[in-house]
Design an enzyme around this catalytic site. Structure first.
Site, PDB file in Angstrom:
ATOM      1  N   VAL A 111     -23.647 -20.066 -13.827  1.00 21.91           N
ATOM      2  CA  VAL A 111     -23.679 -18.626 -14.109  1.00 21.91           C
ATOM      3  C   VAL A 111     -22.783 -18.366 -15.317  1.00 21.91           C
ATOM      4  CG1 VAL A 111     -23.197 -16.331 -13.194  1.00 21.91           C
ATOM      5  CG2 VAL A 111     -24.125 -18.098 -11.695  1.00 21.91           C
TER       6      VAL A 111
ATOM      7  N   HIS B 105     -19.255 -18.318  -8.119  1.00 20.79           N
ATOM      8  CA  HIS B 105     -19.067 -18.601  -6.692  1.00 20.79           C
ATOM      9  C   HIS B 105     -20.034 -17.761  -5.849  1.00 20.79           C
ATOM     10  CE1 HIS B 105     -14.844 -19.206  -8.341  1.00 20.79           C
ATOM     11  NE2 HIS B 105     -15.069 -20.379  -7.784  1.00 20.79           N
TER      12      HIS B 105
ATOM     13  N   MET C   5     -11.939 -22.778  -4.683  1.00 16.10           N
ATOM     14  CA  MET C   5     -10.487 -22.660  -4.828  1.00 16.10           C
ATOM     15  C   MET C   5     -10.084 -21.195  -5.028  1.00 16.10           C
ATOM     16  SD  MET C   5      -9.247 -26.090  -6.748  1.00 16.10           S
ATOM     17  CE  MET C   5      -9.725 -25.607  -8.402  1.00 16.10           C
TER      18      MET C   5
ATOM     19  N   MET D  57     -18.881 -18.965 -16.490  1.00 11.48           N
ATOM     20  CA  MET D  57     -17.823 -18.325 -15.700  1.00 11.48           C
ATOM     21  C   MET D  57     -16.907 -19.384 -15.115  1.00 11.48           C
ATOM     22  SD  MET D  57     -19.494 -15.112 -13.815  1.00 11.48           S
ATOM     23  CE  MET D  57     -20.359 -13.890 -14.782  1.00 11.48           C
ATOM     24  N   SER D  58     -15.611 -19.092 -15.162  1.00  7.59           N
ATOM     25  CA  SER D  58     -14.607 -20.003 -14.626  1.00  7.59           C
ATOM     26  C   SER D  58     -13.382 -19.196 -14.249  1.00  7.59           C
ATOM     27  CB  SER D  58     -14.222 -21.043 -15.682  1.00  7.59           C
ATOM     28  OG  SER D  58     -13.003 -21.678 -15.316  1.00  7.59           O
TER      29      SER D  58
ATOM     30  N   ASP E 279     -19.753 -27.965 -12.540  1.00  6.88           N
ATOM     31  CA  ASP E 279     -18.952 -29.191 -12.408  1.00  6.88           C
ATOM     32  C   ASP E 279     -19.907 -30.354 -12.156  1.00  6.88           C
ATOM     33  OD1 ASP E 279     -16.004 -28.130 -12.290  1.00  6.88           O
ATOM     34  OD2 ASP E 279     -17.182 -26.761 -11.069  1.00  6.88           O
TER      35      ASP E 279
ATOM     36  N   GLN F 209     -23.518 -26.517 -10.616  1.00 10.17           N
ATOM     37  CA  GLN F 209     -23.800 -27.462 -11.703  1.00 10.17           C
ATOM     38  C   GLN F 209     -22.728 -27.381 -12.800  1.00 10.17           C
ATOM     39  OE1 GLN F 209     -25.869 -29.893 -11.977  1.00 10.17           O
ATOM     40  NE2 GLN F 209     -25.578 -30.333 -14.167  1.00 10.17           N
TER      41      GLN F 209
ATOM     42  N   HIS G  95     -15.644 -15.441  -8.668  1.00  8.23           N
ATOM     43  CA  HIS G  95     -16.430 -14.726  -9.683  1.00  8.23           C
ATOM     44  C   HIS G  95     -17.910 -14.888  -9.336  1.00  8.23           C
ATOM     45  CE1 HIS G  95     -17.134 -18.736 -11.227  1.00  8.23           C
ATOM     46  NE2 HIS G  95     -15.839 -18.918 -11.433  1.00  8.23           N
TER      47      HIS G  95
HETATM   48  P1  AMP Z   1     -13.916 -23.817  -7.923  1.00 10.54           P
HETATM   49  O1  AMP Z   1     -13.398 -22.625  -7.191  1.00 10.54           O
HETATM   50  O2  AMP Z   1     -13.687 -23.782  -9.388  1.00 10.54           O
HETATM   51  O3  AMP Z   1     -13.518 -25.126  -7.272  1.00 10.54           O
HETATM   52  O4  AMP Z   1     -15.490 -23.740  -7.778  1.00 10.54           O
HETATM   53  C1  AMP Z   1     -16.101 -23.687  -6.511  1.00 10.54           C
HETATM   54  C2  AMP Z   1     -17.573 -23.963  -6.682  1.00 10.54           C
HETATM   55  O5  AMP Z   1     -18.150 -22.963  -7.530  1.00 10.54           O
HETATM   56  C3  AMP Z   1     -17.837 -25.319  -7.348  1.00 10.54           C
HETATM   57  O6  AMP Z   1     -18.946 -25.941  -6.712  1.00 10.54           O
HETATM   58  C4  AMP Z   1     -18.151 -24.931  -8.759  1.00 10.54           C
HETATM   59  O7  AMP Z   1     -19.009 -25.858  -9.418  1.00 10.54           O
HETATM   60  C5  AMP Z   1     -18.855 -23.604  -8.567  1.00 10.54           C
HETATM   61  N1  AMP Z   1     -18.803 -22.826  -9.800  1.00 10.54           N
HETATM   62  C6  AMP Z   1     -17.705 -22.522 -10.540  1.00 10.54           C
HETATM   63  N2  AMP Z   1     -18.048 -21.831 -11.644  1.00 10.54           N
HETATM   64  C7  AMP Z   1     -19.390 -21.695 -11.605  1.00 10.54           C
HETATM   65  C8  AMP Z   1     -20.351 -21.092 -12.471  1.00 10.54           C
HETATM   66  N3  AMP Z   1     -19.991 -20.492 -13.604  1.00 10.54           N
HETATM   67  N4  AMP Z   1     -21.647 -21.151 -12.121  1.00 10.54           N
HETATM   68  C9  AMP Z   1     -22.024 -21.769 -10.966  1.00 10.54           C
HETATM   69  N5  AMP Z   1     -21.179 -22.365 -10.112  1.00 10.54           N
HETATM   70  C10 AMP Z   1     -19.871 -22.329 -10.427  1.00 10.54           C
END
Ligand code: AMP
Length: 278
Positions: free
Chosen positions: A174, A35, A28, A182-183, A148, A146, A32
Site C-alpha cells: 500500500v 497494516h 509492530m 507506507m511505513s 517486506d 509484500q 497505517h
Molecule cells: P510491521 O509493523 O512493519 O512489522 O509490519 C507488519 C506487517 O504489515 C508486515 O507483514 C508488513 O510487511 C506489512 N506492511 C507494512 N507496510 C506495508 C505496506 N505499505 N503495504 C502492505 N503491507 C505492509
C-alpha cells in the site's frame, strides 16, 4: 474487541469457540493503511481476526532504531476496533522472552543477502518471534505484506521446513499517493526527506518500464535503479538488487520473474521498497 497480554490469555480466547477459522496479522504497531489492508483481507476470509502488536527487540540490529521506533498503542487500538478485530495481543517483552529463553529459529540461505546482509541477526529475530506467534495463536491463516518481500520469502520457507499448519497470505504494497510505500518509519523523515523519498518508487517504476519494454538484463535493471537513486542528493543507497523472488539469489542472466528491491537511507532513516516483474 478483546485484549490479551500473555500466551495463556490468547489461548483462552482463541479456543473459546473451537472450530472457528482465525486469521492473524502480526505487526509492530504504529498502524497505517498497509497494516489495515491486511486486517481487512483477514476480516474477509476468516471467522475471527487477531492482530499482534509487539515491537520485537531481537529483530533490531540497530539499538537507536529500536528506541526511535514509533509507538502509539491507543491510536492502534482505536483503528483496530473500527476494523472489527476480535482479539488484539499485546505481549510484553518478558512474555515473549522469559528468563532463561534460549531458542533461536535461523534459516540458512534465504536470510543471507539483502536485508540479512545489511541487518545482521534481523531475520533470526523475526523467524523466532513469528514461530512463537504461530505456536501460541495457531491461526488458520497469517497475513504479511509484500512490502517486506524477503521476510515473506523467509516465512514461507520456514512454514514449509517446520510444517506449520497454516496458510500464509501475502497482501500487496500500500502506497501514499506519491508512490512512497507506507511505513511506520516514514514519520521520522524530515519534510525535505519526505519530499525526496518517492524516488524509491520512481526508480522501481523506471526499472519495471525497462523490463516491460524488453530490457531484461539484470545489470541493465540495476543500472536504471542506480541512476534514478543517484539523481536524488538526499538518498544514500544501501543496496539495489535484482533477485530471484523465492530464493533471493541475485540474478546474473535474464529470468522469467525478478524481485527488484532496494534499501535507501535518508539521514538515519532506512527505507525499503520492491516490485516483482514477470
Ligand atoms: P510491521 O509493523 O512493519 O512489522 O509490519 C507488519 C506487517 O504489515 C508486515 O507483514 C508488513 O510487511 C506489512 N506492511 C507494512 N507496510 C506495508 C505496506 N505499505 N503495504 C502492505 N503491507 C505492509
Amino acid at each position: 474487541m478483546q485484549q490479551a497480554i500473555t500466551g495463556d490469555e490468547v489461548r483462552a480466547v482463541r479456543w473459546a469457540e473451537p472450530g472457528l477459522a482465525w486469521g492473524l496479522v502480526p505487526t509492530m504497531g504504529a498502524l497505517h493503511e498497509g497494516h489495515l489492508s491486511l486486517v481487512r483481507a483477514a476480516r474477509a476470509a476468516n471467522d475471527r481476526v487477531g492482530v499482534s502488536i509487539f515491537v520485537n527487540p531481537t529483530q533490531f540490529n540497530n539499538p537507536e532504531d529500536l528506541i526511535k521506533y514509533p509507538r502509539n498503542v491507543e491510536v492502534d487500538l482505536a483503528l483496530l476496533r473500527e476494523e472489527g478485530v476480535d482479539l488484539v495481543w499485546l505481549p510484553r517483552v518478558e512474555d515473549v522472552y522469559p528468563p532463561g529463553f534460549q531458542t533461536t529459529v535461523s534459516l540458512a540461505h534465504v536470510t543471507q543477502p539483502l536485508e540479512g546482509a545489511s541487518r545482521p541477526g534481523h531475520f533470526d529475530g523475526v523467524a523466532t518471534v513469528v514461530a512463537k506467534l504461530f505456536n501460541v495463536f495457531q491461526p488458520m491463516r497469517a497475513y504479511f505484506g509484500q512490502k517486506d518481500a524477503q521476510q515473506v520469502a523467509m516465512i514461507q520457507q520456514m512454514v514449509r521446513d517446520l510444517n506449520f499448519n497454516l496458510e500464509i497470505v501475502v497482501g500487496p504494497i500500500v502506497r501514499e499517493v506519491d508512490g512512497l510505500a507506507m511505513s511506520s518509519r516514514n514519520v521520522r523523515l524530515t519534510p525535505e526527506q519526505r519530499a525526496a523519498a518517492p524516488v524509491l518508487y520512481s526508480a522501481l517504476s523506471s526499472a519495471c518500464a525497462a523490463w516491460e519494454s524488453g530490457g531484461r538484463s539484470p545489470d541493465d535493471l540495476r543500472r536504471v535503479m542506480t541512476d534514478a537513486l543517484n539523481a536524488e542528493p538526499l538518498a544514500r543507497v544501501d543496496y539495489i538488487s535484482v533477485a530471484d523472488p523465492v530464493t533471493l539469489v541475485e540474478l546474473e542472466d535474464s529470468a522469467k520473474r525478478a524481485l527488484l528491491s532496494m534499501a535507501v537511507y535518508f539521514g538515519e532513516v532506512r527505507l525499503i521498497d520492491n516490485m516483482v516483474v514477470e
